[in-house]
Design a protein around this motif. Structure first.
Motif, short mmCIF file in Angstrom:
data_model
loop_
_atom_site.label_atom_id
_atom_site.label_comp_id
_atom_site.label_asym_id
_atom_site.label_seq_id
_atom_site.Cartn_x
_atom_site.Cartn_y
_atom_site.Cartn_z
N GLN A 1 -2.35 -4.16 -5.04
CA GLN A 1 -2.11 -2.93 -4.19
C GLN A 1 -3.69 -3.31 -3.10
O GLN A 1 -4.55 -3.19 -3.58
N GLN B 1 9.01 4.73 0.55
CA GLN B 1 9.06 3.60 0.16
C GLN B 1 8.31 3.26 -1.25
O GLN B 1 8.22 2.20 -1.74
N ASN B 2 7.59 4.34 -1.62
CA ASN B 2 6.56 4.05 -2.93
C ASN B 2 7.26 3.59 -4.00
O ASN B 2 6.65 2.86 -4.93
N GLU B 3 8.78 3.60 -4.06
CA GLU B 3 9.41 3.17 -5.31
C GLU B 3 9.15 1.44 -5.42
O GLU B 3 9.05 0.92 -6.41
N GLU C 1 -2.94 -1.34 4.69
CA GLU C 1 -1.75 -1.95 5.27
C GLU C 1 -2.19 -3.23 5.87
O GLU C 1 -1.45 -4.16 5.85
N TYR D 1 0.74 -1.18 0.06
CA TYR D 1 0.05 0.07 -0.05
C TYR D 1 1.08 1.33 0.09
O TYR D 1 1.99 1.17 0.50
N PRO D 2 0.44 2.26 -0.83
CA PRO D 2 1.58 3.44 -0.93
C PRO D 2 1.67 4.11 0.35
O PRO D 2 0.62 4.42 1.05
N THR E 1 5.09 7.19 1.66
CA THR E 1 6.38 7.71 1.33
C THR E 1 7.21 7.51 2.69
O THR E 1 6.50 7.69 3.82
N PRO F 1 6.46 -0.54 -4.24
CA PRO F 1 5.32 -1.05 -4.92
C PRO F 1 5.26 -0.74 -6.42
O PRO F 1 4.74 -1.51 -7.41
N ALA F 2 5.67 0.36 -6.70
CA ALA F 2 5.78 0.80 -8.19
C ALA F 2 6.69 -0.11 -8.95
O ALA F 2 6.27 -0.41 -10.14
N SER G 1 6.46 -0.93 3.52
CA SER G 1 5.75 0.14 3.84
C SER G 1 6.98 0.83 4.75
O SER G 1 8.09 0.70 4.69
#
Length: 353
Positions: free
Chosen positions: A53, A33-35, A57, A28-29, A31, A37-38, A78
């Protein structure tokens, strides 16, 4: 020899997980750590693996738990408050002896905090984090190369000891770009104990994986047996790095970004004839108490991006060898990163006393 590539720490974590045989990722997005899941969204599906996705969490960690029970190498990631929401599922996995990997790219807290790097999740990671008696192996990278190497290792350790493994990296490590050599692809072996593959069991008794045990004596026995396994981990899986500690005027203890800052302070010290050692725990649990304790033959400065969490384990290391030397602390929080000049100034102040 494998070719070096330029990557962000978060991307290196994701690619190393894929190469380690991660068959399912749920996240789950949040910041910074967003890279992760992307990257997983792009590369897991193209390799015929599972990426979802989740709606939260909490949902993500339960999906990881379920996939691992079915015999798949599974992972989530996360940042700090998101990891807090995953603690119930992590406790369930620990209580059911289910291996899974969790990456925490730590940010400032408590609460929602901010998106700047921090190390204030140390107690959460090393003391269990959720309810009940359990431990997780905790690995702390200081570079993009170690983001890849330790993620790769995390899956093997999770499988070997059947427990959750946490990759504990501050936001700076996750966001920085460096060259690294990625590990080779490998196929994950199937879990003989898993609930997956029921059709191939040919009438054999179904596998039931759970953390619930309503008989107190039986639950205590299972917990005690688990702690015997933890003792094995403490004997076999301690990892650390030490530089120039044996003849130092002062030893600095740090991990992650703070360990890199200490390297800069060490260079300043050499110019002035001051001998500084650096001790870096790579496994935050199991912590290298004895190994650090044996290096405490002079004053110690703990450098961390939290208000005194790592320093508690440093003090325990000193107690282990009955050291009489002082343990000092340079602490920042809220996303503030110490500078090498600040650390060196603190060193000189300590040595003057």
């Amino acid at each position: 020899m494998s070719e070096k590539v330029l990557m962000k720490g978060n991307d290196a974590i994701a690619e190393a997980a894929i190469r380690a045989g991660c068959g399912a990722y749920f996240g789950y997005p949040i910041t910074p750590q967003n890279e992760i899941p992307a990257y997983m969204a792009k590369h897991m599906l193209s390799r015929g693996r599972i990426f979802i996705q989740a709606e939260s969490e909490t949902a993500a960690i339960i999906m990881v738990y379920g996939a691992a029970c079915a015999g798949v190498r599974a992972m989530t990631s996360s940042s700090s408050p998101g990891i807090s929401l995953k603690q119930e599922g992590i406790s369930y996995a620990a209580g059911a002896d289910v291996p899974l990997v969790i990456a925490n790219i730590c940010r400032g807290g408590p609460g929602l905090g901010n998106i700047a790097p921090a190390q204030s999740d140390y107690f959460q990671s090393t003391r269990g984090g959720g309810h009940g008696d359990y431990k997780c192996i905790v690995l702390a990278p200081k570079s993009v190369q170690e983001c890849a190497d330790l993620t790769y290792l995390a899956f093997d350790l999770a499988d070997k000891y059947r427990l959750p493994v946490i990759l504990h990296a501050d936001g700076m490590i996750g966001q920085m770009m460096e060259s690294c050599i990625l590990p080779p692809d490998k196929k994950a072996s199937k879990y003989e104990w898993s609930a997956g593959g029921c059709a191939e069991r040919h009438g054999k008794e179904a596998v039931h994986i759970t953390s619930i045990e309503l008989v107190p004596e039986l639950l205590e026995a299972k917990t005690k047996q688990r702690f015997i396994r933890y003792k094995t981990i403490e004997k076999s899986e301690i990892r650390f790095e030490e530089t120039d500690c044996s003849c130092a005027d002062l030893v600095m203890v740090a991990y992650g970004t703070c360990a890199r800052v200490c390297l800069g302070a060490q260079k300043h010290a050499k110019k002035e004839g001051i001998k500084l050692g650096i001790f870096r725990p790579v496994t935050l649990w199991p912590f290298p108490y004895e190994q650090l304790g044996n290096k405490i033959c002079c004053p110690v400065l703990t450098v961390e991006m939290s208000e005194g969490q790592l320093v508690e384990d440093v003090k325990l290391s000193a107690y282990y060898v009955k050291s009489q030397f002082d343990i000092h602390l340079l602490a920042h929080s809220g996303g503030v990163i110490p500078t090498e000049e600040e650390v060196f100034a603190k060193v000189k102040d300590i040595l003057k006393k």
